[in-house]
Design a protein around this motif. Structure first.
Motif, mmCIF file in Angstrom:
data_model
loop_
_atom_site.group_PDB
_atom_site.id
_atom_site.type_symbol
_atom_site.label_atom_id
_atom_site.label_comp_id
_atom_site.label_asym_id
_atom_site.label_seq_id
_atom_site.Cartn_x
_atom_site.Cartn_y
_atom_site.Cartn_z
ATOM 1 N N GLU A 175 12.566 27.412 26.971
ATOM 2 C CA GLU A 175 13.402 27.727 26.182
ATOM 3 C C GLU A 175 14.545 26.526 25.610
ATOM 4 O OE1 GLU A 175 15.277 31.391 25.335
ATOM 5 O OE2 GLU A 175 12.764 31.526 25.227
ATOM 6 N N HIS A 176 14.759 26.664 24.442
ATOM 7 C CA HIS A 176 15.522 25.555 23.872
ATOM 8 C C HIS A 176 16.931 25.884 24.360
ATOM 9 C CE1 HIS A 176 17.237 22.694 21.047
ATOM 10 N NE2 HIS A 176 18.178 23.601 20.870
ATOM 11 N N ILE A 177 17.799 24.915 24.694
ATOM 12 C CA ILE A 177 18.937 24.840 25.457
ATOM 13 C C ILE A 177 19.906 24.128 24.283
ATOM 14 C CG2 ILE A 177 20.597 24.094 27.177
ATOM 15 C CD1 ILE A 177 18.650 24.320 29.104
ATOM 16 N N THR A 178 20.588 24.756 23.649
ATOM 17 C CA THR A 178 21.603 24.310 22.590
ATOM 18 C C THR A 178 22.795 23.476 23.287
ATOM 19 O OG1 THR A 178 21.253 26.256 21.330
ATOM 20 C CG2 THR A 178 22.751 25.054 20.514
ATOM 21 N N SER A 179 22.872 22.345 22.688
ATOM 22 C CA SER A 179 24.125 21.453 23.290
ATOM 23 C C SER A 179 25.242 21.906 22.976
ATOM 24 C CB SER A 179 23.693 20.044 22.785
ATOM 25 O OG SER A 179 24.102 19.996 21.301
ATOM 26 N N TYR A 180 26.407 21.281 23.837
ATOM 27 C CA TYR A 180 27.909 21.976 23.509
ATOM 28 C C TYR A 180 28.286 21.354 22.154
ATOM 29 C CZ TYR A 180 28.029 22.723 28.594
ATOM 30 O OH TYR A 180 27.905 23.125 29.651
ATOM 31 N N LYS A 181 27.759 20.191 21.803
ATOM 32 C CA LYS A 181 28.012 19.411 20.693
ATOM 33 C C LYS A 181 27.828 20.342 19.208
ATOM 34 C CE LYS A 181 27.263 14.999 18.336
ATOM 35 N NZ LYS A 181 26.344 14.284 18.137
ATOM 36 N N GLU A 182 26.428 20.979 19.423
ATOM 37 C CA GLU A 182 25.855 21.519 18.419
ATOM 38 C C GLU A 182 26.799 22.932 18.334
ATOM 39 O OE1 GLU A 182 21.924 22.322 18.541
ATOM 40 O OE2 GLU A 182 21.831 23.917 17.018
ATOM 41 N N HIS A 183 27.260 23.560 19.243
ATOM 42 C CA HIS A 183 28.222 24.736 19.283
ATOM 43 C C HIS A 183 29.599 24.143 18.724
ATOM 44 C CE1 HIS A 183 25.450 27.538 21.203
ATOM 45 N NE2 HIS A 183 25.622 26.950 22.237
ATOM 46 N N PHE A 184 29.899 23.256 19.265
ATOM 47 C CA PHE A 184 31.058 22.730 18.598
ATOM 48 C C PHE A 184 31.186 22.548 17.087
ATOM 49 C CE2 PHE A 184 34.599 19.569 17.617
ATOM 50 C CZ PHE A 184 35.644 20.278 18.238
ATOM 51 N N THR A 194 36.258 31.363 17.859
ATOM 52 C CA THR A 194 36.359 30.462 18.976
ATOM 53 C C THR A 194 35.830 31.221 19.958
ATOM 54 O OG1 THR A 194 38.664 29.872 17.911
ATOM 55 C CG2 THR A 194 38.147 29.145 20.284
ATOM 56 N N SER A 195 35.915 32.762 20.367
ATOM 57 C CA SER A 195 35.435 33.160 21.618
ATOM 58 C C SER A 195 33.816 33.095 21.388
ATOM 59 C CB SER A 195 35.862 34.510 21.638
ATOM 60 O OG SER A 195 35.279 35.443 20.477
ATOM 61 N N SER A 196 33.467 33.031 20.122
ATOM 62 C CA SER A 196 31.969 33.162 19.800
ATOM 63 C C SER A 196 31.332 31.872 20.455
ATOM 64 C CB SER A 196 31.712 33.207 18.348
ATOM 65 O OG SER A 196 30.637 34.168 18.210
ATOM 66 N N MET A 197 32.273 30.673 20.278
ATOM 67 C CA MET A 197 31.568 29.349 20.334
ATOM 68 C C MET A 197 31.893 29.352 22.096
ATOM 69 S SD MET A 197 33.300 25.691 19.940
ATOM 70 C CE MET A 197 34.840 26.075 20.915
ATOM 71 N N THR A 198 32.992 29.947 22.504
ATOM 72 C CA THR A 198 32.988 29.782 24.112
ATOM 73 C C THR A 198 31.751 30.418 24.924
ATOM 74 O OG1 THR A 198 34.550 31.541 24.131
ATOM 75 C CG2 THR A 198 35.279 29.344 24.151
ATOM 76 N N ILE A 199 31.436 31.606 24.177
ATOM 77 C CA ILE A 199 30.426 32.567 25.011
ATOM 78 C C ILE A 199 29.002 31.665 25.028
ATOM 79 C CG2 ILE A 199 29.926 34.003 22.850
ATOM 80 C CD1 ILE A 199 29.920 35.400 26.687
ATOM 81 N N ALA A 200 28.680 31.159 23.584
ATOM 82 C CA ALA A 200 27.607 30.313 23.460
ATOM 83 C C ALA A 200 27.594 29.235 24.309
ATOM 84 C CB ALA A 200 27.384 29.992 22.069
ATOM 85 N N MET A 201 28.559 28.594 24.474
ATOM 86 C CA MET A 201 28.925 27.387 25.629
ATOM 87 C C MET A 201 28.438 27.724 26.818
ATOM 88 S SD MET A 201 31.849 25.213 24.057
ATOM 89 C CE MET A 201 31.676 23.541 22.882
ATOM 90 N N SER A 202 28.909 29.231 27.231
ATOM 91 C CA SER A 202 28.933 29.542 28.542
ATOM 92 C C SER A 202 27.444 29.719 28.731
ATOM 93 C CB SER A 202 29.326 30.767 28.857
ATOM 94 O OG SER A 202 28.887 31.960 28.421
#
Lengths: 537, 97, 207
Positions: free
Chosen positions: B7-16, C73-81
């Motif tokens: 599975e692909h793991i999305t990076s924190y940077k991409e989410h940000f 923002t919460s969408s980002m935090t859950i994605a990051m979690s």
């Protein structure tokens, strides 16, 4: 038979006690519990139908007053639609046989499956609770048209919530089946090697999944309107009642195919078995199921031709309606061609299927008459409509349901039913059915409106014929059901494969063990209906 | 069945970055609406356009749709097409009444 | 038990792909559930464009914008979690989920004040001031209360779902190898966000 030599425990005997049924995760037991519930509600609904026919024996009041009559036909509709026909084939035979047909041991989410069953029970409780709570069952008709459904004093709220909960149950069943078909097919079984019943369930599940939420939200809006005065549909406080009809039929027309498609899948299973010949046009039947499911979303407006919808919208809906006839007739032609040059064995399930084709033909062709814009203005809300949809629903899906019950009976209980009584029951049902509903088509053309407890004296004769037909129909139903119950208890032991079928459910024992297969099932090389002795070409 | 380690793991940077883009789009749509009041129907269109871009970004990056098999995108397309058809037919009815 | 044989394609196996597919299918039904409401909105707004405009002035754009930022923002935090969990950092994952739940509560508190202000102004169905409004404005508020109410319900459900995941991670039933539940909670939460992305301009930004 060889199967008797190996000791094994069937799913019926693997665990005992009431709890092992109520909280089972086994798809076969859940299917059986659905069956008992669904047949019970069918009998309740049929009793209500019988009451209506009694009332219509003579003009004027025979049995009940107009208000009670309105409640009876509403409850009849709600029970027959939401508690019988929508869950009938998918929830009973889909649950029981989809995993067997795919060569797996359960659906993808067994716990979710149990949850859908319990939601069904809860919904049934809500539907019947209207008899006790509030001011009696709804008197709006099963369509709950606004603004009457907002204003009537009867307990519409609970009936509507029942439909909402049952819709949720239906969504979860559909979701489960789609994932099961995508993820749990036996190795080497591609989509195009699936039995056609699985294909039709796949198409049905997509309708359940994508159409049901629209009615869910619409019914919630009715509840909000009754409880909080959120007046989205009542014109006196703001809304537009025709919009309600749009929203209602966006679901309820595709729902017609939730009822019809699984029945068509049953026909596609049973005909090849009793013709001992490969199905004619496998892909045409499979893909036409998907086409019907898809086109089914585009035709809801044909229920609203006389509602005040605009002319251009009505033309478009009318034209689109005729498109549904194409994939449907593709199926009928393929079924008839399957019989051609087959080694036909006449058994009760096959007779039910032939009756299905006959009834469905009448139902479908009268449907075309209703889909034609000009004809519909005359026929709308007459007994022609009542005749039409009973031919499709009862004559089609109902017959397929009982046909499937006879076809898979030996697999489900490991017993064979009494064939003579089954023949007699079928014959009486078929004759009674046509006497019951055919006069309705004529009455409709003559102009008798539906949903009245009274009628003009000139309609008396045909109404009496129809009422007599209802008695014959019920006699047939009783014979069939009693025969099955008696045979289930004392019937002769059935072999593993009494019909010489070739799909995977016949490769395991009757009744199947808890995990369905004790060895890897083998799929026929040249497609799911490759009968070894069939004449080719 | 198959293991899930690929599975692909999305990076924190991409989410940000996705989040940053979404916030910018939000302020843009508020700006257009509050200060572009004369645009009328055009402002509805821009608001819907920006909302759709945002929704696509959420689905594509936050919900991993970008990395899912084609079947998920196809299913999504069917859902949206059906909804579009519902809108079109109801609009035809109300416009021509 | 006399069957040692187990099918390779058993429904009782853990199958991450199946559970993800099931979640997506469920999201499609959710989309069409709200889709029905958007259809109703479309019809009434096209019937009463001016009344919708007038009624929308009762809403506070900045509160709506703030709530949008909170949800995004919460969408980002859950994605990051989920990323954190996949990378094996359980603690970070749990903390990010708690932030998401805090955001959900913040969102609901602001919504509470917004709804409360409407009540104070008599703008709720059944109240005298409300009943005196023209039809179009009443329809706006019917839809406003129904749609944001249903959305709020989804925020609550989503929050509870995430709580389950937190306890799952703590108990060890949700792990870096078996993170389906966390992924599904994330998908659900993003859907809540997705709906809001449309609700926000349709109710707050009418001009």
């Amino acid at each position: 038979m060889t199967s008797e030599t190996l000791p094994y425990t069937s799913y019926l005997k693997e665990k005992t006690g009431i709890m092992s049924w109520l909280f089972t995760l086994d798809h076969k037991r859940i299917g059986l519990m659905y069956l008992y519930g669904i047949v019970a509600f069918f009998l309740v609904g049929a009793t209500l139908g019988l009451l209506m026919r009694f009332e219509l024996l003579n003009p004027g009041k025979d049995l009940v007053d107009p208000h009670t009559y309105n409640q009876i036909f509403t409850l009849h509709g709600v029970i027959m639609i939401f508690l019988f026909i929508i869950p009938s084939i998918p929830a009973v035979f889909g649950n029981f046989f989809l995993p067997l047909l795919l060569g797996t041991d359960d659906v993808a989410f067994p716990k979710l499956n149990l949850l859908s069953f319990w939601l069904y029970v809860l919904g049934a409780f809500f539907a019947l609770a209207t008899l006790i709570f509030g001011d009696g069952p709804a008197d709006t008709g099963w369509t709950f048209y606004a603004p009457y459904s907002v204003k009537t004093g009867t307990n519409v709220t609970m009936s509507v919530l029942a439909a909402f909960i049952l819709g949720f149950s239906s969504i979860l069943t559909g979701l489960n089946f789609i994932v099961t078909i995508h993820r749990l097919r036996t190795p080497k079984m591609g989509f195009n090697q699936m039995p056609l019943f699985a294909w039709s369930l796949y198409a049905t599940s997509w309708i359940q999944l994508l159409a049901t939420p629209v009615i869910g939200i619409t019914l919630l809006m009715i509840v909000a309107e009754r409880m909080f005065g959120i007046g989205l549909f009542d014109p006196s406080i703001g809304g537009d009642p025709i919009l309600y009809q749009h929203m209602f039929w966006i679901y309820s027309h595709p729902a017609v195919y939730i009822m019809a498609l699984p029945a068509m899948g049953i026909v596609s299973e049973i005909l090849p078995t009793f013709s001992q010949r490969t199905i004619f046009g496998y892909k045409a039947i499979a893909y036409s199921s998907m086409a019907i499911a898809f086109i089914g979303y585009f035709v809801w407006g044909h229920h609203m031709f006389t509602s005040g919808m605009s002319g251009p919208a009505a033309y478009i809906f009318s034209i689109l309606t005729f498109l549904v006839a194409i994939p449907t007739s593709i199926k009928v032609f393929n079924w008839v061609s399957t019989l051609y040059k087959g080694s036909i064995v006449i058994e009760v399930p096959l007779l039910f299927m032939l009756a299905f084709i006959f009834n469905f033909l009448i139902g479908g062709l009268t449907g075309l008459a209703l889909g034609a814009l000009a004809a519909d203005v005359h026929l709308h809300d007459t007994y022609f409509v009542v005749g039409h949809f009973h031919y499709v629903m009862f004559g089609g899906t109902g017959f397929a349901f009982f046909g499937a019950l006879h076809y898979w009976f030996p697999k489900m209980w490991g017993k064979m039913y009494n064939k003579t009584r089954a023949y007699i029951g079928f014959a009486i049902l078929f004759v009674g059915f046509n006497i019951l509903y055919f006069p309705m088509l004529i009455l409709g053309i003559q102009g008798m409106p539906r949903r009245y407890y009274d009628y003009l004296p000139e309609f008396t004769f045909l109404n009496q014929v129809s009422t007599v037909g209802s008695w014959i129909t019920v006699t047939g139903l009783i014979i069939i059901i009693v025969n099955l119950i008696v045979s289930g208890r004392n019937g002769k032991k059935a072999t593993d494969n009494p019909w010489n079928g070739i799909t995977l459910e016949w490769q395991t024992k009757s009744p199947p063990p808890l995990h369905n297969f004790d060895k890897m099932p083998t799929i026929p090389e040249r497609g799911p209906y490759d009968y070894p002795n069939a004449k080719r070409g | 069945m198959e293991n899930n380690k690929h599975e692909h793991i999305t990076s924190y940077k991409e989410h940000f970055s996705t989040w940053l883009a979404l916030i910018l789009l939000t302020f843009m749509t508020v700006f257009v609406s509050v200060f572009g009041a004369d645009l009328r129907t055009l402002s509805v269109a821009t608001a819907m356009l920006i909302a759709t871009i945002k929704a696509t970004a959420v689905a594509y990056y936050f919900m991993h749709l970008k990395y899912e098999p084609k079947i998920y995108k196809a299913m999504m397309a069917v859902v949206l097409a059906l909804f579009a058809f519902f809108m079109i037919m109801i609009t035809i009815d109300y416009l021509t009444r | 038990m006399n069957h040692t044989f187990v099918l390779p394609n058993s429904g009782h196996n853990f199958d991450a792909k199946a559970s993800k597919m099931g979640m997506w299918l469920f999201l499609y039904t959710e989309l069409l559930l709200f889709g029905g409401l958007f259809l109703v909105y479309m019809v009434y707004r096209s019937m009463y464009p001016d009344e919708f405009l007038l009624a929308s002035f009762n809403l506070n754009v900045w509160m709506g914008t703030f709530n949008t930022v909170i949800l995004l923002t919460s969408s980002m935090t859950i994605a990051m979690s989920i990323t954190a969990l996949q990378k094996g950092n359980k603690k970070l994952s749990i903390n990010l989920m708690w932030i998401t739940i805090a955001a959900a509560i913040g969102f609901l508190v602001i919504k509470y004040f917004e709804w409360g202000a409407k009540f104070d102004h008599g703008l709720f169905p059944g109240m005298d001031h409300f009943n005196a409004l023209p039809t179009g404005e009443r329809l706006y508020f019917y839809l406003y209360f129904f749609m944001t109410g249903l959305h709020g319900l989804h925020v609550i459900i989503g929050g509870i779902f995430i709580l389950f995941v937190i306890s799952g991670v703590k108990k060890g039933t949700v792990t870096p190898e078996r993170y389906s539940l966390s992924e599904n909670a994330g998908l659900y939460w993003h859907l809540v966000d997705l709906i809001w992305i449309y609700l926000f301009p349709l109710f707050y930004l009418i001009h």
